[in-house]
Every structure is written in C-alpha cells, then in structure tokens.
Motif scaffolding. Structure first.
Motif, PDB file in Angstrom:
ATOM      1  N   ASP A  72       0.824  -1.211   0.000  1.00  0.00           N
ATOM      2  CA  ASP A  72       0.000   0.000   0.000  1.00  0.00           C
ATOM      3  C   ASP A  72       0.859   1.262   0.000  1.00  0.00           C
ATOM      4  OD1 ASP A  72      -2.223  -1.575   0.015  1.00  0.00           O
ATOM      5  OD2 ASP A  72      -2.679  -1.309   2.141  1.00  0.00           O
ATOM      6  N   LYS A  73       1.958   1.253   0.767  1.00  0.00           N
ATOM      7  CA  LYS A  73       2.818   2.435   0.842  1.00  0.00           C
ATOM      8  C   LYS A  73       3.466   2.727  -0.508  1.00  0.00           C
ATOM      9  CE  LYS A  73       3.974   1.878   5.750  1.00  0.00           C
ATOM     10  NZ  LYS A  73       5.075   1.605   6.722  1.00  0.00           N
ATOM     11  N   ILE A  74       3.835   1.662  -1.210  1.00  0.00           N
ATOM     12  CA  ILE A  74       4.446   1.838  -2.531  1.00  0.00           C
ATOM     13  C   ILE A  74       3.440   2.453  -3.498  1.00  0.00           C
ATOM     14  CG2 ILE A  74       5.375   0.596  -4.536  1.00  0.00           C
ATOM     15  CD1 ILE A  74       6.594  -1.409  -2.532  1.00  0.00           C
ATOM     16  N   VAL A 138     -16.846 -11.079   3.272  1.00  0.00           N
ATOM     17  CA  VAL A 138     -17.881 -10.503   2.413  1.00  0.00           C
ATOM     18  C   VAL A 138     -17.332  -9.371   1.548  1.00  0.00           C
ATOM     19  CG1 VAL A 138     -19.765 -11.125   3.958  1.00  0.00           C
ATOM     20  CG2 VAL A 138     -18.578  -8.941   4.286  1.00  0.00           C
ATOM     21  N   SER A 139     -16.200  -8.794   1.955  1.00  0.00           N
ATOM     22  CA  SER A 139     -15.577  -7.727   1.167  1.00  0.00           C
ATOM     23  C   SER A 139     -14.848  -8.264  -0.055  1.00  0.00           C
ATOM     24  CB  SER A 139     -14.583  -6.954   2.041  1.00  0.00           C
ATOM     25  OG  SER A 139     -13.518  -7.816   2.441  1.00  0.00           O
ATOM     26  N   GLY A 140     -14.627  -9.589  -0.080  1.00  0.00           N
ATOM     27  CA  GLY A 140     -13.856 -10.204  -1.154  1.00  0.00           C
ATOM     28  C   GLY A 140     -12.421 -10.454  -0.762  1.00  0.00           C
ATOM     29  N   ASP A 141     -11.950  -9.796   0.310  1.00  0.00           N
ATOM     30  CA  ASP A 141     -10.585 -10.029   0.795  1.00  0.00           C
ATOM     31  C   ASP A 141     -10.501 -11.404   1.457  1.00  0.00           C
ATOM     32  OD1 ASP A 141     -10.030  -7.484  -0.076  1.00  0.00           O
ATOM     33  OD2 ASP A 141     -10.038  -6.584   1.933  1.00  0.00           O
ATOM     34  N   VAL A 142      -9.297 -11.984   1.412  1.00  0.00           N
ATOM     35  CA  VAL A 142      -9.056 -13.273   2.058  1.00  0.00           C
ATOM     36  C   VAL A 142      -8.287 -13.022   3.351  1.00  0.00           C
ATOM     37  CG1 VAL A 142      -7.988 -15.547   1.835  1.00  0.00           C
ATOM     38  CG2 VAL A 142      -9.008 -14.449  -0.168  1.00  0.00           C
ATOM     39  N   TYR A 143      -8.758 -13.645   4.454  1.00  0.00           N
ATOM     40  CA  TYR A 143      -8.161 -13.441   5.769  1.00  0.00           C
ATOM     41  C   TYR A 143      -7.618 -14.744   6.346  1.00  0.00           C
ATOM     42  CZ  TYR A 143     -10.565  -8.938   5.756  1.00  0.00           C
ATOM     43  OH  TYR A 143     -10.999  -7.677   5.434  1.00  0.00           O
ATOM     44  N   VAL A 182      -5.109  -9.899   6.656  1.00  0.00           N
ATOM     45  CA  VAL A 182      -5.396 -10.101   5.246  1.00  0.00           C
ATOM     46  C   VAL A 182      -4.276 -10.881   4.549  1.00  0.00           C
ATOM     47  CG1 VAL A 182      -4.347  -7.933   4.435  1.00  0.00           C
ATOM     48  CG2 VAL A 182      -6.245  -8.958   3.163  1.00  0.00           C
ATOM     49  N   LEU A 183      -4.677 -11.824   3.721  1.00  0.00           N
ATOM     50  CA  LEU A 183      -3.756 -12.586   2.877  1.00  0.00           C
ATOM     51  C   LEU A 183      -3.827 -12.119   1.423  1.00  0.00           C
ATOM     52  CD1 LEU A 183      -4.529 -16.181   4.232  1.00  0.00           C
ATOM     53  CD2 LEU A 183      -2.608 -14.698   4.862  1.00  0.00           C
ATOM     54  N   TRP A 184      -5.029 -11.756   1.004  1.00  0.00           N
ATOM     55  CA  TRP A 184      -5.234 -11.268  -0.365  1.00  0.00           C
ATOM     56  C   TRP A 184      -6.290 -10.174  -0.326  1.00  0.00           C
ATOM     57  CZ3 TRP A 184      -2.484 -12.310  -4.648  1.00  0.00           C
ATOM     58  CH2 TRP A 184      -2.996 -11.880  -5.884  1.00  0.00           C
ATOM     59  N   LYS A 185      -5.979  -9.034  -0.921  1.00  0.00           N
ATOM     60  CA  LYS A 185      -6.914  -7.910  -0.866  1.00  0.00           C
ATOM     61  C   LYS A 185      -7.340  -7.495  -2.269  1.00  0.00           C
ATOM     62  CE  LYS A 185      -4.174  -5.271   1.485  1.00  0.00           C
ATOM     63  NZ  LYS A 185      -3.696  -4.080   2.214  1.00  0.00           N
ATOM     64  N   GLN A 186      -8.613  -7.134  -2.362  1.00  0.00           N
ATOM     65  CA  GLN A 186      -9.141  -6.642  -3.630  1.00  0.00           C
ATOM     66  C   GLN A 186      -8.533  -5.270  -3.937  1.00  0.00           C
ATOM     67  OE1 GLN A 186     -11.390  -8.675  -5.397  1.00  0.00           O
ATOM     68  NE2 GLN A 186     -10.752 -10.084  -3.775  1.00  0.00           N
ATOM     69  N   VAL A 192      -2.112  -1.623  -9.391  1.00  0.00           N
ATOM     70  CA  VAL A 192      -1.426  -2.836  -9.821  1.00  0.00           C
ATOM     71  C   VAL A 192      -2.122  -4.042  -9.206  1.00  0.00           C
ATOM     72  CG1 VAL A 192       0.235  -2.671  -7.917  1.00  0.00           C
ATOM     73  CG2 VAL A 192       0.814  -4.008  -9.949  1.00  0.00           C
ATOM     74  N   SER A 193      -2.343  -5.099  -9.995  1.00  0.00           N
ATOM     75  CA  SER A 193      -3.078  -6.249  -9.483  1.00  0.00           C
ATOM     76  C   SER A 193      -2.704  -7.507 -10.252  1.00  0.00           C
ATOM     77  CB  SER A 193      -4.590  -6.010  -9.575  1.00  0.00           C
ATOM     78  OG  SER A 193      -4.985  -5.894 -10.938  1.00  0.00           O
ATOM     79  N   TRP A 194      -3.112  -8.646  -9.683  1.00  0.00           N
ATOM     80  CA  TRP A 194      -2.884  -9.940 -10.295  1.00  0.00           C
ATOM     81  C   TRP A 194      -4.191 -10.742 -10.231  1.00  0.00           C
ATOM     82  CZ3 TRP A 194       0.609  -7.157  -7.677  1.00  0.00           C
ATOM     83  CH2 TRP A 194       1.892  -7.033  -8.218  1.00  0.00           C
ATOM     84  N   SER A 195      -4.368 -11.644 -11.180  1.00  0.00           N
ATOM     85  CA  SER A 195      -5.551 -12.505 -11.193  1.00  0.00           C
ATOM     86  C   SER A 195      -5.389 -13.607 -10.174  1.00  0.00           C
ATOM     87  CB  SER A 195      -5.753 -13.112 -12.588  1.00  0.00           C
ATOM     88  OG  SER A 195      -5.992 -12.101 -13.548  1.00  0.00           O
ATOM     89  N   SER A 196      -6.487 -13.952  -9.499  1.00  0.00           N
ATOM     90  CA  SER A 196      -6.454 -15.014  -8.502  1.00  0.00           C
ATOM     91  C   SER A 196      -7.828 -15.674  -8.444  1.00  0.00           C
ATOM     92  CB  SER A 196      -6.098 -14.438  -7.124  1.00  0.00           C
ATOM     93  OG  SER A 196      -7.238 -13.840  -6.526  1.00  0.00           O
ATOM     94  N   PRO A 197      -7.956 -16.799  -7.759  1.00  0.00           N
ATOM     95  CA  PRO A 197      -9.278 -17.420  -7.600  1.00  0.00           C
ATOM     96  C   PRO A 197     -10.272 -16.548  -6.846  1.00  0.00           C
ATOM     97  CG  PRO A 197      -7.533 -18.985  -7.093  1.00  0.00           C
ATOM     98  CD  PRO A 197      -6.884 -17.644  -7.215  1.00  0.00           C
ATOM     99  N   TRP A 198      -9.773 -15.494  -6.181  1.00  0.00           N
ATOM    100  CA  TRP A 198     -10.638 -14.638  -5.360  1.00  0.00           C
ATOM    101  C   TRP A 198     -10.832 -13.266  -6.004  1.00  0.00           C
ATOM    102  CZ3 TRP A 198      -5.719 -16.272  -3.800  1.00  0.00           C
ATOM    103  CH2 TRP A 198      -5.692 -17.610  -3.361  1.00  0.00           C
ATOM    104  N   GLY A 199     -10.459 -13.164  -7.271  1.00  0.00           N
ATOM    105  CA  GLY A 199     -10.611 -11.910  -7.990  1.00  0.00           C
ATOM    106  C   GLY A 199      -9.291 -11.178  -8.158  1.00  0.00           C
TER     107      GLY A 199
END
Length: 460
Positions: A72-74, A138-143, A182-186, A192-199
């Motif tokens: 996030d800081k970057i 429910v936000s789509g983020d993985v925890y 969080v492990l994966w955030k929307q 910048v982003s990458w494709s994943s099973p969670w969006g």
C-alpha cells in the motif's frame, strides 16, 4: 560452539544447523518506497556481520533477504510522485544497493522480490483455505483465521487476546476475529493487481515473506532475522501462515536486532529526528557509520547523534593510526587476540567485546612498532583480518585519516600544495611562514604529523 539468542525461546542456545555444515538464513528486507534510513542500516549491517562470521566458522551459508516491491505504501507514494510502482521500486532498490555498498556490506546470496513469487503466494493462500486456516470475507478479501492456529503468539510469548490489548488492529466487518489479517486484498481500478481465484488483487505483506522464504530455503530452515518492530505482528503471522500451510516447524532460531534511537528518542518523521543513510553519509565517512553500528552488540539499542558519530570517528581513527605506514603481511599466525575475538563472536555475535579485543591488539601493535618491526608486521595483519569480519579497516589508512569527516573546506590537492610549500620554507629556514601554514591548516581542521618519512595529515 556458536551460541545464538533465540527470540522464540527467550534465551541463548547452542547453534545446531538442520543439515550439518550448511545454514539457511532468511532476513526481512525493506519495503522499497523510500530511501533507506539509519534503522534500516542497523539491520543491514547486523546481518551482514552475522553472515560473515557464520561463513568464517566454515558453514556453507545461503543468505536470503527479500525485497517487498508491492505494498500500500508503494502504491500511495507512486501516485504522489505521478510515476509507476515499477519505476519507483526500481529506483529505490538501486538507491538501497548504493547505500549498502558505501556502508561496506556484502550482498545477500539471493534477493527475491514479492512480485516474482505471485503464483507461489496464491498457491499458499489456497492451501490455507483448503485446510480451514483462511477464508474469504464478504468484502472479497481473504483473511487468515488466527483462532484456528493453536500456536499463535508463541514468538512473543503472549496469548491472542493479550496481544489485542493496546494494539492497533483494523476492525472490519468482514473479519471473523479482530486479529485476523489479510492474505489477499481486492484492488481499486487502476491499481497494480494480479488474477487469482478470489478476484483481481494483490497479496498482504505477511504472506509474501512466508511464500518467498519457504520457496527459497524450504519449509523448515535455520535462521530468520529482522528488525525489532517485526516481531509482532509480521513474524508472528509468518509463523502462523507457514506452519499451518506446511505442517512443519518453520524456523529454529529467530534473531532480532536492536532499535536505533535519536538522542534517546524513537526515530520518527513526526518528531523531526528521521535521518536517511544518504543524509548521514553527506557528513560522515561511511565506515564511521558502520563502526557506530558495530560497536554495540546487535541486540542492543543504539543512540544515534552527531556526538555518537564523532566518538565513533575518533575510535576508528585510533585503529587506522595503528596501521599507518604498516606494510601488509602475506600471512600471519593467529595469536590469543584471534582466540578472544572469536570467543566474543561465538557468544551471540558480541561485536562490542570483539571491538574491545581490536583495541587490545592495537596497544600491542603500537608497542611492537617501537622495537620489533617483524612482530608489528604480523600484528597489523592480524588486526586487518579480524576487522574484516566486522567489515572494518578496508580503506587505505592515509585515505581514511584524511577523509574520516566530509569537509566543505580545502580539498586534498590544496592541502598537499600547502604542505609542499611548508616543506620548502622549512628548508629555507623561513619558520614564520611554516608556522603560518600550520595554523592556516589547523583552522581548516587539518592536523599535520611530521616524521622522518615526511609530513602526513588528518582531518580533526
């Protein structure tokens, strides 16, 4: 035998590698959104020395230190600078390496970037979900589900609820428990982003190190290190993720270096006492900064100030003065000084005691220079050899003594011209002009040292 203070057990332990003769060491590196500060320098130098001595003991070391190049800081700093995240991180990585080389560090064997391990990160998150250690909110983020991992808190020797008291933890509706992380955030549109099973998204900070360390060194390795601020939550979360995913113990020895304080206060931009490495190196020779870091044992806090750096400069000048006009011996036989130096370093890398041994050696060297040139030659070689394990005394003595302080006054050419003039007027017996030159140089912070070999100088 080498002893290491293990944060996990809270005591010194005899070091026993997993595989005889080999050591795997992972150190958390920087999040590259800004220039390195002196706190970063402490960790860099500490683990550089640790790696040097482990190799000196004959171990085959694989030293891995990561680079966090998505965060996030970057993203925020890149937006502020109106540049891409890749442009920002590449620029900061280059600046970091320049700082490190100036400080006398050797580079790690491997520097993995988080963006190079995206598939491994996604694979580890999927394993955690499959095992019930992670969930998509429910936000789509993985925890990560902290209540599922029984050993959560063992690095800091605290229970989960106790760690929550007074801690800054973001409470989100999507979380099952306030401590879940969080492990994966929307991501937002345009980030910048990458494709994943969670969006489309990007990884959380903690999972990056778990994926990089286990892929570079295996599911179970010897040493994990970092700064004092990483014990919680970062390293605690690394343990939880890694051990849940692999089903194995993660790391045998956890090492954390001490903090850098500025005039006995915590270093902070808000307090106006924040110094980058390049700020400091604009005023002091890089080896002076390194000596300040080395003069305390790596777990001790260091108080940074111009006064402490000046004291470090004076101490380092004493070591270099002993080597002045001393030829370099091809070889030497280690003495009791080497034995005491190694004993100090085997006691949890106690550089403070090791440095005191160097000064004992210098006293013996200075005595030998008077009446035993052969002994002085060997002692000087021993001094250089031991200091090299600390990354010290790698410069030419004359050069260091003339450049231990960055001066805005006379340059080397102008100083030498005045010295040459002084030599000539002394031959002409014009001692009044000779004294004028000495006084003029003294006002510029230049101290002259006359000897049978001629006149040398240092910056005072």
């Amino acid at each position: 035998m080498l002893k290491i203070y293990n944060t996990l057990s809270g005591k010194k332990e005899i070091f026993k590698p997993i595989e005889e003769g080999k050591v795997g060491m992972y150190v958390c590196g920087n999040t590259v959104y800004d220039f390195c500060h002196i706190g970063h320098a402490r960790a860099m130098i500490s683990f550089d020395i640790i790696s040097r001595f482990i190799r000196h003991l004959g171990y085959e070391l694989n030293y891995v230190r990561n680079i966090t190049d998505v965060d996030d800081k970057i993203i925020k700093r890149a937006e502020e600078n109106n540049e891409s995240t890749q442009s920002l991180t590449e620029r900061m990585i280059a600046a970091q390496r320049k700082d490190e080389l100036r400080l006398g560090n050797k580079m790690p064997d491997r520097e993995p970037k988080a963006t190079e391990f995206m598939q491994e990160i996604i694979d580890m998150i999927q394993i955690l979900i499959d095992k019930g250690f992670a969930y998509q909110g429910v936000s789509g983020d993985v925890y990560y589900r902290t209540t599922k991992f029984e050993g959560y808190g063992k690095l800091n020797n605290r229970k989960l609820d106790d760690m929550l008291a007074g801690a800054r933890i973001d409470v989100e509706v999507a979380k099952e428990h306030p401590a879940d992380f969080v492990l994966w955030k929307q991501t937002k549109v345009g980030e910048v982003s990458w494709s994943s099973p969670w969006g489309e998204g990007r990884p959380g900070w903690h999972i990056e190190c778990s994926a990089m360390s286990t892929n570079c060194l295996g599911s179970h390795f010897d040493i994990h290190g970092g700064g004092p601020d990483l014990k919680f939550p970062h390293h605690e979360n690394e343990i939880a993720q890694s051990e849940a995913a692999t089903g194995k113990d993660y790391v045998n020895y956890w090492m954390h270096c001490g903090a850098v304080r500025v005039n006995n206060e915590k270093m902070s931009k808000s307090l106006g006492n924040f110094f980058t490495v390049r700020d400091v190196l604009a005023k002091f020779n890089p080896e002076v900064v390194r000596y300040l870091m080395v003069s305390s044992q790596y777990r001790s806090a260091i108080d940074y100030s111009d006064q402490s750096l000046t004291e470090a400069k004076v101490a380092l000048e004493r070591l270099y003065t002993a080597l002045r006009q001393q030829p370099v011996a091809a070889s030497f036989s280690p003495t009791a000084f080497t034995e005491r130096f190694e004993e100090a370093m085997k006691d949890d890398f106690n550089t403070a005691v090791a440095v005191s041994v160097l000064f004992e050696l210098v006293r013996e060297l200075n005595k030998a220079k008077v009446d035993d040139a052969d002994k002085a030659l060997l002692l000087a070689a021993e001094l250089r050899s031991l200091a090299e394990l600390l990354g010290l005394l790698y410069q030419d003595p004359e050069y260091f003594l003339q450049n231990s302080t960055i001066s805005e006054g006379l340059d080397d050419t102008a100083i030498q011209a005045l010295i040459d003039e002084r030599t000539q007027v002394r031959k002409d017996k014009n001692f009044a002009r000779s004294d004028e030159i000495r006084d003029e140089l003294a006002r510029q912070g230049i101290e002259l040292l006359d000897s049978r070999e001629g006149t040398s100088w240092t910056r005072s």
